[in-house]
Design a protein around this motif. Structure first.
Motif, PDB file in Angstrom:
ATOM      1  N   HIS A  77     118.776  64.880  12.568  1.00 21.08           N
ATOM      2  CA  HIS A  77     119.913  64.972  12.758  1.00 21.08           C
ATOM      3  C   HIS A  77     120.827  63.753  12.101  1.00 21.08           C
ATOM      4  CE1 HIS A  77     123.751  66.030  14.660  1.00 21.08           C
ATOM      5  NE2 HIS A  77     123.223  67.346  15.071  1.00 21.08           N
ATOM      6  N   LYS A  78     121.993  64.290  11.483  1.00 25.19           N
ATOM      7  CA  LYS A  78     122.924  63.278  10.974  1.00 25.19           C
ATOM      8  C   LYS A  78     123.509  62.197  11.912  1.00 25.19           C
ATOM      9  CE  LYS A  78     124.278  67.001   7.979  1.00 25.19           C
ATOM     10  NZ  LYS A  78     125.638  68.050   8.016  1.00 25.19           N
ATOM     11  N   GLN A  79     123.672  62.690  13.112  1.00 26.14           N
ATOM     12  CA  GLN A  79     124.255  61.505  14.144  1.00 26.14           C
ATOM     13  C   GLN A  79     123.394  60.552  14.750  1.00 26.14           C
ATOM     14  OE1 GLN A  79     126.420  63.952  16.987  1.00 26.14           O
ATOM     15  NE2 GLN A  79     128.491  63.409  15.757  1.00 26.14           N
ATOM     16  N   LEU A  80     122.051  60.788  14.278  1.00 28.08           N
ATOM     17  CA  LEU A  80     121.182  59.567  14.816  1.00 28.08           C
ATOM     18  C   LEU A  80     121.369  58.307  14.220  1.00 28.08           C
ATOM     19  CD1 LEU A  80     117.773  61.615  14.618  1.00 28.08           C
ATOM     20  CD2 LEU A  80     119.015  60.660  16.768  1.00 28.08           C
ATOM     21  N   PRO A  81     121.375  57.266  14.608  1.00 27.69           N
ATOM     22  CA  PRO A  81     121.542  56.023  14.293  1.00 27.69           C
ATOM     23  C   PRO A  81     120.779  55.761  13.081  1.00 27.69           C
ATOM     24  CG  PRO A  81     120.693  55.532  16.334  1.00 27.69           C
ATOM     25  CD  PRO A  81     120.937  57.060  16.079  1.00 27.69           C
ATOM     26  N   SER A  82     121.300  55.206  11.848  1.00 33.91           N
ATOM     27  CA  SER A  82     120.553  54.970  10.532  1.00 33.91           C
ATOM     28  C   SER A  82     119.866  53.688  11.028  1.00 33.91           C
ATOM     29  CB  SER A  82     121.454  54.920   9.433  1.00 33.91           C
ATOM     30  OG  SER A  82     122.500  53.682   9.566  1.00 33.91           O
ATOM     31  N   ASN A  83     120.105  52.667  11.766  1.00 31.23           N
ATOM     32  CA  ASN A  83     119.751  51.523  12.192  1.00 31.23           C
ATOM     33  C   ASN A  83     118.708  51.634  13.136  1.00 31.23           C
ATOM     34  OD1 ASN A  83     118.906  49.052  12.833  1.00 31.23           O
ATOM     35  ND2 ASN A  83     120.812  48.035  13.232  1.00 31.23           N
ATOM     36  N   LYS A  84     117.549  52.004  12.879  1.00 33.96           N
ATOM     37  CA  LYS A  84     116.297  52.127  14.037  1.00 33.96           C
ATOM     38  C   LYS A  84     116.054  50.962  14.983  1.00 33.96           C
ATOM     39  CE  LYS A  84     114.586  56.007  11.340  1.00 33.96           C
ATOM     40  NZ  LYS A  84     113.370  56.577  10.811  1.00 33.96           N
ATOM     41  N   ALA A  85     116.648  49.896  14.683  1.00 30.70           N
ATOM     42  CA  ALA A  85     116.399  48.895  15.560  1.00 30.70           C
ATOM     43  C   ALA A  85     117.457  48.832  16.559  1.00 30.70           C
ATOM     44  CB  ALA A  85     116.478  47.398  14.867  1.00 30.70           C
ATOM     45  N   LEU A  86     118.433  49.688  16.533  1.00 30.27           N
ATOM     46  CA  LEU A  86     119.286  49.831  17.864  1.00 30.27           C
ATOM     47  C   LEU A  86     118.561  50.363  18.879  1.00 30.27           C
ATOM     48  CD1 LEU A  86     122.741  50.803  15.949  1.00 30.27           C
ATOM     49  CD2 LEU A  86     122.165  48.760  17.319  1.00 30.27           C
ATOM     50  N   PRO A  87     119.160  49.964  20.043  1.00 33.22           N
ATOM     51  CA  PRO A  87     118.477  50.726  21.324  1.00 33.22           C
ATOM     52  C   PRO A  87     119.399  52.023  21.430  1.00 33.22           C
ATOM     53  CG  PRO A  87     119.189  48.577  22.032  1.00 33.22           C
ATOM     54  CD  PRO A  87     119.676  48.604  20.386  1.00 33.22           C
ATOM     55  N   VAL A  88     118.373  53.202  21.971  1.00 33.75           N
ATOM     56  CA  VAL A  88     119.027  54.400  22.100  1.00 33.75           C
ATOM     57  C   VAL A  88     118.943  54.881  23.614  1.00 33.75           C
ATOM     58  CG1 VAL A  88     118.736  56.803  21.310  1.00 33.75           C
ATOM     59  CG2 VAL A  88     118.587  54.839  19.628  1.00 33.75           C
ATOM     60  N   VAL A  89     119.993  55.040  24.298  1.00 37.81           N
ATOM     61  CA  VAL A  89     119.639  55.591  25.403  1.00 37.81           C
ATOM     62  C   VAL A  89     119.780  56.981  25.509  1.00 37.81           C
ATOM     63  CG1 VAL A  89     120.653  55.448  27.815  1.00 37.81           C
ATOM     64  CG2 VAL A  89     120.623  53.286  26.549  1.00 37.81           C
ATOM     65  N   VAL A  90     118.904  58.112  26.020  1.00 35.03           N
ATOM     66  CA  VAL A  90     118.987  59.359  25.683  1.00 35.03           C
ATOM     67  C   VAL A  90     119.118  60.075  27.155  1.00 35.03           C
ATOM     68  CG1 VAL A  90     117.760  61.511  24.915  1.00 35.03           C
ATOM     69  CG2 VAL A  90     117.281  58.903  23.984  1.00 35.03           C
ATOM     70  N   MET A  91     120.241  61.092  27.188  1.00 26.65           N
ATOM     71  CA  MET A  91     120.434  61.704  28.495  1.00 26.65           C
ATOM     72  C   MET A  91     120.774  62.940  28.385  1.00 26.65           C
ATOM     73  SD  MET A  91     124.460  60.449  29.090  1.00 26.65           S
ATOM     74  CE  MET A  91     124.325  60.755  30.827  1.00 26.65           C
ATOM     75  N   CYS A  92     120.337  63.710  29.604  1.00 26.05           N
ATOM     76  CA  CYS A  92     120.681  65.055  29.804  1.00 26.05           C
ATOM     77  C   CYS A  92     121.326  65.451  31.068  1.00 26.05           C
ATOM     78  CB  CYS A  92     119.323  65.832  29.447  1.00 26.05           C
ATOM     79  SG  CYS A  92     118.023  65.573  30.542  1.00 26.05           S
ATOM     80  N   GLN A  93     120.993  66.513  31.715  1.00 27.50           N
ATOM     81  CA  GLN A  93     121.700  66.944  33.016  1.00 27.50           C
ATOM     82  C   GLN A  93     120.879  66.144  34.119  1.00 27.50           C
ATOM     83  OE1 GLN A  93     124.593  68.416  33.627  1.00 27.50           O
ATOM     84  NE2 GLN A  93     124.805  68.613  31.677  1.00 27.50           N
ATOM     85  N   THR A  94     119.540  66.139  33.786  1.00 28.16           N
ATOM     86  CA  THR A  94     118.734  65.513  35.038  1.00 28.16           C
ATOM     87  C   THR A  94     117.831  64.474  34.385  1.00 28.16           C
ATOM     88  OG1 THR A  94     117.066  67.228  34.862  1.00 28.16           O
ATOM     89  CG2 THR A  94     118.747  67.579  36.325  1.00 28.16           C
ATOM     90  N   GLY A  95     117.493  64.309  33.163  1.00 31.99           N
ATOM     91  CA  GLY A  95     116.536  63.481  32.846  1.00 31.99           C
ATOM     92  C   GLY A  95     115.366  64.025  32.108  1.00 31.99           C
ATOM     93  N   ALA A  96     114.966  65.370  32.501  1.00 27.00           N
ATOM     94  CA  ALA A  96     113.647  65.872  31.928  1.00 27.00           C
ATOM     95  C   ALA A  96     113.694  66.186  30.667  1.00 27.00           C
ATOM     96  CB  ALA A  96     113.492  67.123  32.747  1.00 27.00           C
ATOM     97  N   ARG A  97     114.720  66.691  29.837  1.00 28.76           N
ATOM     98  CA  ARG A  97     114.739  66.760  28.493  1.00 28.76           C
ATOM     99  C   ARG A  97     115.009  65.392  27.694  1.00 28.76           C
ATOM    100  NH1 ARG A  97     119.537  71.230  27.883  1.00 28.76           N
ATOM    101  NH2 ARG A  97     119.859  70.237  30.076  1.00 28.76           N
ATOM    102  N   ALA A  98     115.743  64.509  28.345  1.00 26.83           N
ATOM    103  CA  ALA A  98     116.002  63.268  27.689  1.00 26.83           C
ATOM    104  C   ALA A  98     114.446  62.498  27.565  1.00 26.83           C
ATOM    105  CB  ALA A  98     116.726  62.576  28.733  1.00 26.83           C
TER     106      ALA A  98
END
Length: 135
Positions: A77-98
């Motif tokens: 996906h184009k919106q993923l950060p290009s700098n892979k060293a950055l922390p990424v916090v992933v969320m969804c409604q309850t945490g299962a998909r995240a």
């Protein structure tokens, strides 16, 4: 030794009690972050907040500043950060998909990708800002 054999239930109770005390730390080994830690990562380490909900769910309400990248479109996906060293916090409604999405992101090279424990529900319970998309 004879005491332990005669009172095996006491030994079992002690082992179970110890296991229950250790459970919270062992269950976090797979690693999600709590809302307070997520906010710290966003504010101090420039973490990127990614919501992997479907667009309709995202429009109905999401964490302020989150990027919507549905789980099914995550890879490349184009919106993923290009700098892979950055922390990424992933969320969804309850945490299962995240949790699944964080695993995918780690395989793609985002080693600091972590799911938000409890998802948007926990975010709202912590009184953190949310917004709705126009439309």
């Amino acid at each position: 030794m004879n005491f332990l054999l005669e009172h095996w239930y006491l030994l079992l109770t002690a082992v179970l009690s110890g296991g229950l005390l250790l459970w919270p730390s062992l269950s976090k080994a797979g690693g999600g972050v709590a809302t307070a830690e997520a906010v710290r990562l966003i504010n101090r380490e420039k973490a990127v907040l990614i919501d992997v909900c479907e667009p309709e769910e995202f429009a109905a309400g999401h964490a302020t500043g989150a990027r919507n990248i549905p789980l099914s479109t995550l890879e490349g996906h184009k919106q993923l950060p290009s700098n892979k060293a950055l922390p990424v916090v992933v969320m969804c409604q309850t945490g299962a998909r995240a949790a699944r999405a964080a695993g995918i992101l780690r395989k793609l090279g985002h080693e600091k990708a972590q799911p938000l424990t409890g998802g948007l529900k926990a975010w709202r319970e912590a009184n953190l800002p949310t917004e709705r998309s126009a439309g």
